[in-house]
Structures are given as C-alpha cells and as structure tokens.
Design an enzyme around this catalytic site. Structure first.
Site, mmCIF file in Angstrom:
data_model
loop_
_atom_site.group_PDB
_atom_site.id
_atom_site.type_symbol
_atom_site.label_atom_id
_atom_site.label_comp_id
_atom_site.label_asym_id
_atom_site.label_seq_id
_atom_site.Cartn_x
_atom_site.Cartn_y
_atom_site.Cartn_z
ATOM 1 N N SER A 137 -9.309 -5.345 4.588
ATOM 2 C CA SER A 137 -9.561 -6.349 3.553
ATOM 3 C C SER A 137 -8.276 -6.651 2.805
ATOM 4 O O SER A 137 -7.503 -5.742 2.510
ATOM 5 C CB SER A 137 -10.562 -5.816 2.504
ATOM 6 O OG SER A 137 -11.688 -5.209 3.095
ATOM 7 N N ASP A 146 -8.851 -0.495 -5.651
ATOM 8 C CA ASP A 146 -9.376 -1.124 -4.438
ATOM 9 C C ASP A 146 -10.644 -1.927 -4.722
ATOM 10 O O ASP A 146 -11.507 -2.073 -3.851
ATOM 11 C CB ASP A 146 -9.667 -0.071 -3.356
ATOM 12 C CG ASP A 146 -8.408 0.667 -2.910
ATOM 13 O OD1 ASP A 146 -7.336 0.040 -2.910
ATOM 14 O OD2 ASP A 146 -8.508 1.859 -2.573
HETATM 15 C C1 GAR Z 1 -1.762 -0.082 5.892
HETATM 16 O O1 GAR Z 1 -2.719 0.366 6.821
HETATM 17 C C2 GAR Z 1 -2.427 -0.493 4.591
HETATM 18 O O2 GAR Z 1 -3.682 -1.046 4.783
HETATM 19 C C3 GAR Z 1 -2.507 0.839 3.899
HETATM 20 O O3 GAR Z 1 -1.289 1.469 4.167
HETATM 21 C C4 GAR Z 1 -0.856 1.071 5.473
HETATM 22 C C5 GAR Z 1 0.591 0.646 5.375
HETATM 23 O O4 GAR Z 1 1.093 0.352 6.642
HETATM 24 N N1 GAR Z 1 -2.714 0.676 2.499
HETATM 25 C C6 GAR Z 1 -3.514 1.455 1.778
HETATM 26 O O5 GAR Z 1 -4.119 2.397 2.235
HETATM 27 C C7 GAR Z 1 -3.618 1.080 0.309
HETATM 28 N N2 GAR Z 1 -4.745 1.688 -0.291
HETATM 29 P P1 GAR Z 1 2.477 -0.385 6.819
HETATM 30 O O6 GAR Z 1 3.479 0.366 5.930
HETATM 31 O O7 GAR Z 1 2.815 -0.220 8.266
HETATM 32 O O8 GAR Z 1 2.313 -1.808 6.398
#
Ligand code: GAR
Length: 214
Positions: A137, A146
């Site tokens: 999302s 969130d």
């Molecule tokens: C992603 O999966 C994002 O959705 C999550 O961290 C990851 C970052 O990946 N975010 C959260 O969990 C926030 N609550 P990335 O550094 O490869 O973009």
C-alpha cells in the site's frame, strides 16, 4: 511546473531506484532533489550518488530524542524546498510535529494490504494468518503509524509454496509499480487528500485506495 521530491531511506533503496528511473524517463512529473538516510551504510545512498542526486546522512543515534532528530530532519528536508516528501523504506517512527509539518505532502509505502499488518514482519504475519492474498500500500502519512489515507494497493495471491522471502520478493515487485504511479499522480496535480478522503482527479477513492490490477 516540475515538482521537487525529497526521498527518505534507511536501506537498500530499491523503491528509490524505481523513482529515479521513472524520473529520468520523464514520467514522474517530478525531480528527486535530495535523498536523506538515517543510516550511513544504506545502499540507497550509492544509488543517489550514481544518479548525481544530492544526499546526506542524518544519524538518529547522535540525537538526544526523537523530537530533536525530527527537528534536524525538517531543517535538512526544507533546505531542498520540496513539494513532496517520500518515505521509501525509512524505518523511523515520526513525531507528531514532523507529520503535521508535511501533512498532505508526505507519502509512505508499506508491505501489506493496510489496514492489515501495520508495523514489522508483514510477510510472515500474512503467512501465519493463512491469508489468501497479500500485497502493498502507498498512503499519505498521518500521526497514526501506517494508518493514513490509502492511495493505491496491489495484491498477490499467497501460494502453497510461499515462504516469507518469496512473498517479500513478489511484493517488492508490486511496490515498484505502485509507488511511481502514486508519486506521478501527486506531481501532476491529480492526487490530493481532503476531509472526505483521497481524491484522484475528481473521484473520491475507496478507503482501500485505487487497486492496481496485475
Ligand atoms: C520496502 O519493502 C517498504 O515497503 C518497507 O521497507 C522496504 C524498503 O525497501 N517499508 C516499511 O516496512 C515501512 N513500514 P527498499 O529500501 O528496497 O525500497
């Protein structure tokens, strides 16, 4: 006018990379003018450097309190004069003051079909619950963790053979589709949040946001 975007990261920055790629292709309607990480070893910083985007590290551990860190963060963000602040794997809980400062101009991506699985370990929690589907999302950020109004979601079925890693990989691919879309909608003036909810063009989106179909 091209919108100015600041991206906050803590890690790998694959979502940042997708936004960089779309910005370079010209379909984001915005320029990433700055990247800020709270971790010095975040690979996203390398991605920013490779794209010649100004970046800086602001280590939260060097501040006495969350509020002090957030005030310094606000100062650095504002020096880039952004129209939009994008949280892309920025693993910090934000103070109320920070959230209020950018209300309506602050987006986050979260690896679950909100409101399900706020917080951490979302993939394992979806598996443990026996859910039939999972996803991600993009939402406007409010003071509730969130919990802000949802802009867009994408879903994937949970397969018999899935484990947390396989599910995470599939959800990541979906994240890379929905985040640039949400950012481009915002930057082209099509998206805004009102008291009635999230508006895309003249349509009020459902509380689960726009659903991107596979
Ligand atoms: C992603 O999966 C994002 O959705 C999550 O961290 C990851 C970052 O990946 N975010 C959260 O969990 C926030 N609550 P990335 O550094 O490869 O973009």
């Amino acid at each position: 006018m091209t919108q100015r975007i600041v991206v906050l990261i803590s890690g790998s920055g694959s979502n940042l990379q997708t936004l960089i790629d779309h910005s370079q292709k010209g379909d984001l309607h915005g320029n990433i003018v700055g990247v800020i990480s709270n971790k010095a070893d975040a690979f996203g910083l390398v991605r920013a450097q490779n794209a010649s985007i100004p970046s800086l590290v602001l280590d939260h551990k060097t501040f006495a309190s969350r509020e002090d860190f957030d005030l310094a963060l606000i100062e650095h963000i504002d020096s880039f004069k952004p129209d939009l602040v994008v949280l892309a794997g920025f693993m910090r809980i934000l103070s109320a003051e920070f959230v209020r400062r950018y209300q309506g101009h602050l987006m986050n991506i979260h690896p679950s079909l909100l409101p399900r699985y706020k917080g951490l370990n979302t993939h394992q929690r979806a598996l443990d619950a026996g859910d039939a589907e999972h996803g991600c999302s993009v939402h406007f950020v409010t003071e509730e963790l969130d919990g802000g109004p949802i802009i867009i979601q994408a879903k994937t079925p949970i397969l018999m053979e899935d484990d947390s890693a396989s599910l995470q990989a599939r959800v990541h691919t979906l994240e890379h589709k929905i985040y640039p879309l949400a950012v481009s909608w915002f930057c082209s003036g099509r998206l805004r949040v009102t008291d009635d909810g999230v508006m895309l063009d003249d349509n009020c989106l459902p509380s689960s946001g726009f659903e991107l179909k596979a």
